[in-house]
Design an enzyme around this catalytic site. Structure first.
Site, PDB file in Angstrom:
ATOM      1  N   GLU A   1       8.372  60.161   2.152  1.00  0.00           N
ATOM      2  CA  GLU A   1       9.517  60.021   1.503  1.00  0.00           C
ATOM      3  C   GLU A   1       9.762  61.268   0.638  1.00  0.00           C
ATOM      4  O   GLU A   1       9.125  61.644  -0.108  1.00  0.00           O
ATOM      5  CB  GLU A   1       9.901  58.767   0.659  1.00  0.00           C
ATOM      6  CG  GLU A   1       9.683  57.464   1.454  1.00  0.00           C
ATOM      7  CD  GLU A   1       9.947  56.486   0.345  1.00  0.00           C
ATOM      8  OE1 GLU A   1      10.671  55.320   0.842  1.00  0.00           O
ATOM      9  OE2 GLU A   1       9.556  56.299  -0.729  1.00  0.00           O
ATOM     10  N   CYS A   2      10.918  61.881   0.952  1.00  0.00           N
ATOM     11  CA  CYS A   2      11.501  62.980   0.332  1.00  0.00           C
ATOM     12  C   CYS A   2      10.572  64.115   0.074  1.00  0.00           C
ATOM     13  O   CYS A   2      10.112  64.699   1.274  1.00  0.00           O
ATOM     14  CB  CYS A   2      12.009  62.539  -1.264  1.00  0.00           C
ATOM     15  SG  CYS A   2      12.998  63.671  -1.925  1.00  0.00           S
TER      16      CYS A   2
END
Length: 437
Positions: A328-329
């Site tokens: 994520e990210c």
């Protein structure tokens, strides 16, 4: 019975985090059993809350979290607790265009749990006009009760008296007045405060904030304003997302630190084990785990070290041949082919996905996200709707050629071009998943 209150402000940057931390630390000194919560999608403030209270902090977000999950999280926060203090997000009524109960605002949390609001007011460059601001906030919504005011960045005793006298006619007590003092401020960087565990003097800072609160806040008056939280109707069974495996290898260090506490708690409640490892220490995901999760954080500040972490990179590639890996990210950035740092230097990443990212070409990406999953993945099954949040300055410089993972919209329902990526057992997105809709 557990009581609660919410600390908010008229805008971001008014000092509510400083006031909240000081209040929590001072009340913890009194031996009060405290739990803190943070309204909205925030990773950094909760770590400071936990340091001040000695207890885990939880996020409460009305847009991403369905009501049963909010009820569950509040029920758990009230367990063996005397007082729950919720720190708001942005200004009290700031949210997205949605039903007032699910607009992501601090006010929506205050209204749902009937929490009295302590309004932190930055009174720099104003005096009696502050009373008009308080009047407007107090009258704006009948289901949100502004119970008290803390004046922040007060210039002098006369300045304080002018404002306090003006507010007195509203029958809303001023329960604190904090002077202008940069010593109270916490250092910041591009995604907010410098993280709690990066402060070698964190205990000293918390002590100073507690001293500030004992000197400049009326702690007894604030405690008297807290209202009972009715727990008998709170559901304590809802979960946010299914665990991505039975034994989850979780990257955890200064480059990978942004994961919501409610996700970890929910996975553990479902019987999963969390096994932490550090890519910055050149550790590979443990071989006895059956999934790997790379959360967000600051890989852009550690790109060189991650590129040189051959044990981590080779171990992750080997892991991904047979088991799910999700990023994520920041984790998504590391799954790509390369990451360009602030100086424009390109560092080779794992190459498990084919995109490249740059922190030099900065562009703010900020806001709620709703994702429809296009395939079965560790986030959920095909067609499932997951809500989350995105906040980063890095940009895709090459979108690569991987298959898309999601169809993405913002809180207004507008379609967004980013689709994440998937290849084999590997998936990644720039947005952080918070809960199934």
């Amino acid at each position: 019975m557990t009581t609660g209150l919410l600390i908010s402000a008229i805008r971001s940057g008014a000092g509510k985090t400083t006031v909240t931390l000081g209040l929590l630390a001072a009340l913890a000194r009194r031996g009060i059993r405290l739990r803190a919560a943070k309204a909205g999608p925030d990773y950094i403030d909760p770590a400071f809350h936990a340091a001040a209270t000695g207890a885990p902090c939880v996020n409460l977000d009305s847009w991403t979290m369905p009501p049963p999950l909010l009820q569950t999280l509040m029920a758990r926060a009230t367990d063996n607790t005397d007082l729950v203090v919720v720190e708001g997000v942005m200004g009290l009524f700031d949210g997205v265009p949605a039903d007032a109960a699910r607009d992501g605002s601090s006010a929506s949390i205050a209204a749902r749990f009937r929490l009295p609001v302590i309004l932190v007011l930055d009174v720099t460059a104003q005096s009696q006009s502050a009373a008009a601001v308080v009047r407007g906030f107090a009258a704006h919504r009948t289901d949100v009760h502004v119970a008290g005011v803390v004046l922040n960045r007060v210039g002098s005793e006369r300045h304080q008296k002018l404002i306090t006298d003006a507010i007195a006619v509203l029958n809303i007590p001023v329960v604190g007045a904090v002077p202008r003092d940069t010593a109270f401020a916490l250092p910041e960087r591009h995604l907010g405060l410098v993280q709690a565990d990066e402060h070698g003097d964190l205990a000293k800072r918390i002590t100073a904030l507690a001293d500030m609160a004992e000197t400049h806040l009326d702690l007894d008056a604030i405690l008297a304003l807290a209202a009972p939280i009715e727990t008998s109707s709170l559901n304590a069974t809802a979960t946010a997302l299914p665990p991505p495996g039975q034994r989850i290898a979780l990257a955890s260090d200064a480059a990978f630190s942004f994961i919501y506490p409610h996700l970890i708690a929910g996975w553990r409640d479902a019987g999963a084990e969390i096994i932490r490892f550090s890519p910055l220490a050149d550790q590979a995901p443990p071989a006895d785990c059956d999934s790997c999760w790379l959360p967000g954080g600051y890989p852009e500040l550690h790109a060189g070290a991650l590129a040189a972490a051959t044990t981590f990179q080779e171990g992750l590639v080997h892991f991904a041949q047979t088991r799910p890996v999700h990023g994520e990210c920041g984790g998504y950035m590391v799954l790509g082919k390369g990451l360009e740092d602030a100086d424009g230097q390109r560092h080779a990443m794992t190459g498990l996905l084919s995109h490249t990212t740059s922190f030099q070409k900065r562009k703010l990406h900020l806001g709620y996200r709703e994702a429809r999953l296009l395939v079965d993945s560790v986030i959920g099954s095909t067609g499932m709707i997951v809500r989350g949040h995105e906040f980063h300055y890095a940009s895709l410089t090459d979108i690569g050629h991987d298959e898309p993972l999601v169809e993405l919209t913002n809180a207004d329902g507008h379609s967004l071009p980013e689709r994440g990526g998937r290849r084999g057992h590997v998936t990644g997105t720039f947005f952080h998943a918070i809960a199934a809709a």
